[in-house]
Design an enzyme around this catalytic site. Structure first.
Site, short mmCIF file in Angstrom:
data_model
loop_
_atom_site.label_atom_id
_atom_site.label_comp_id
_atom_site.label_asym_id
_atom_site.label_seq_id
_atom_site.Cartn_x
_atom_site.Cartn_y
_atom_site.Cartn_z
N HIS A 289 1.57 -7.57 7.41
CA HIS A 289 1.01 -6.46 6.35
C HIS A 289 1.01 -5.14 7.12
O HIS A 289 0.84 -4.93 8.29
CB HIS A 289 -0.25 -6.71 6.00
CG HIS A 289 -0.86 -6.05 4.87
ND1 HIS A 289 -2.07 -5.48 4.77
CD2 HIS A 289 -0.39 -5.76 3.54
CE1 HIS A 289 -2.15 -4.61 4.12
NE2 HIS A 289 -1.30 -4.66 3.08
N HIS B 5 4.29 -19.52 14.33
CA HIS B 5 3.66 -20.29 13.26
C HIS B 5 2.18 -19.61 13.35
O HIS B 5 1.33 -19.58 14.40
CB HIS B 5 3.22 -21.68 13.49
CG HIS B 5 4.67 -22.52 13.59
ND1 HIS B 5 5.56 -22.48 12.63
CD2 HIS B 5 5.34 -23.22 14.63
CE1 HIS B 5 6.45 -22.99 12.76
NE2 HIS B 5 6.32 -23.72 14.24
N HIS C 144 0.08 -6.68 11.93
CA HIS C 144 -0.46 -5.75 11.08
C HIS C 144 -0.09 -4.45 11.52
O HIS C 144 -0.36 -4.07 12.58
CB HIS C 144 -1.96 -5.99 11.08
CG HIS C 144 -2.58 -5.66 9.63
ND1 HIS C 144 -2.64 -4.48 9.13
CD2 HIS C 144 -3.03 -6.06 8.62
CE1 HIS C 144 -3.17 -3.95 7.99
NE2 HIS C 144 -3.46 -5.48 7.50
N GLU D 8 0.86 -1.37 -0.03
CA GLU D 8 0.06 -0.04 0.00
C GLU D 8 0.76 1.32 0.02
O GLU D 8 1.90 1.27 0.38
CB GLU D 8 -0.96 -0.28 1.35
CG GLU D 8 -1.97 -1.31 1.23
CD GLU D 8 -2.95 -1.11 2.06
OE1 GLU D 8 -3.18 0.14 2.70
OE2 GLU D 8 -3.45 -2.28 2.38
#
Length: 181
Positions: A67, A84, A89, A47
């Protein structure tokens, strides 16, 4: 797989890192020395104005998603483990020597160094002070809740260190295999 983002930013990955062939790294991502990125991990800074930095000695294990939203960053401090299936974010700053457990979700927060977030916990919109522990399955979405978290125990501190050591050994082993090929 290393891919540019729509802004033509390419991942920057140290030759001293080991990235699984099935990991996907997209865009404005920087990965330092001695980093392990496991199978099916996704690190995506695609982004506008987003970035992800993974500092030395970290491990990003199987099926982890990192992200970063537009105009935000994710910083993963040195010797930190993303276990895992966890999701990190951005915006998110994670200090050195942290552990984010299996299936945990961390979003829009600052995590102090030497912090342990156990499995399936959710941490959102808070600052967690250094040396604290978030229990399994806890939901920490208010600063009042974050402020009363207990200190990490010595056995869990050693557990964090052992995970980092094991993954650095994996990086070294996989890099030797690559050189031998």
């Amino acid at each position: 797989m290393h891919l540019p983002n729509p802004h033509k930013q390419h991942p920057r990955v140290s030759k001293k890192a080991w990235i699984s062939e099935t990991a996907v790294i997209i865009g404005n991502v920087s990965i330092a020395d001695d980093v392990f990125v496991g199978p099916n991990a996704v690190l995506r800074a695609d982004e506008p104005g987003s970035s992800i930095t993974v500092h030395s000695g970290c491990n990003v294990q199987d099926n982890v998603v990192v992200h970063s939203l537009s105009h935000s960053e994710v910083q993963i401090g040195k010797n930190t483990s993303l276990a895992h299936g966890c999701i990190v974010h951005g915006p998110c700053l994670i200090g050195d020597s942290c552990f984010i457990g299996f299936g945990a979700v961390v979003f829009d927060c600052n995590i102090g160094k030497d912090t342990l977030i156990l499995h399936k916990a959710i941490v959102r919109g808070v600052e967690i002070f250094s040396g604290r522990m978030v229990p399994d399955g806890a939901v920490v979405t208010s600063q009042d809740c974050a402020d009363v978290l207990e200190d990490i125990t010595k056995d869990l501190t050693e557990f964090k260190r052992s995970v980092v050591r094991a993954n650095i050994d994996l990086v070294e082993g996989y890099l030797r295999l690559r050189e031998e090929s």
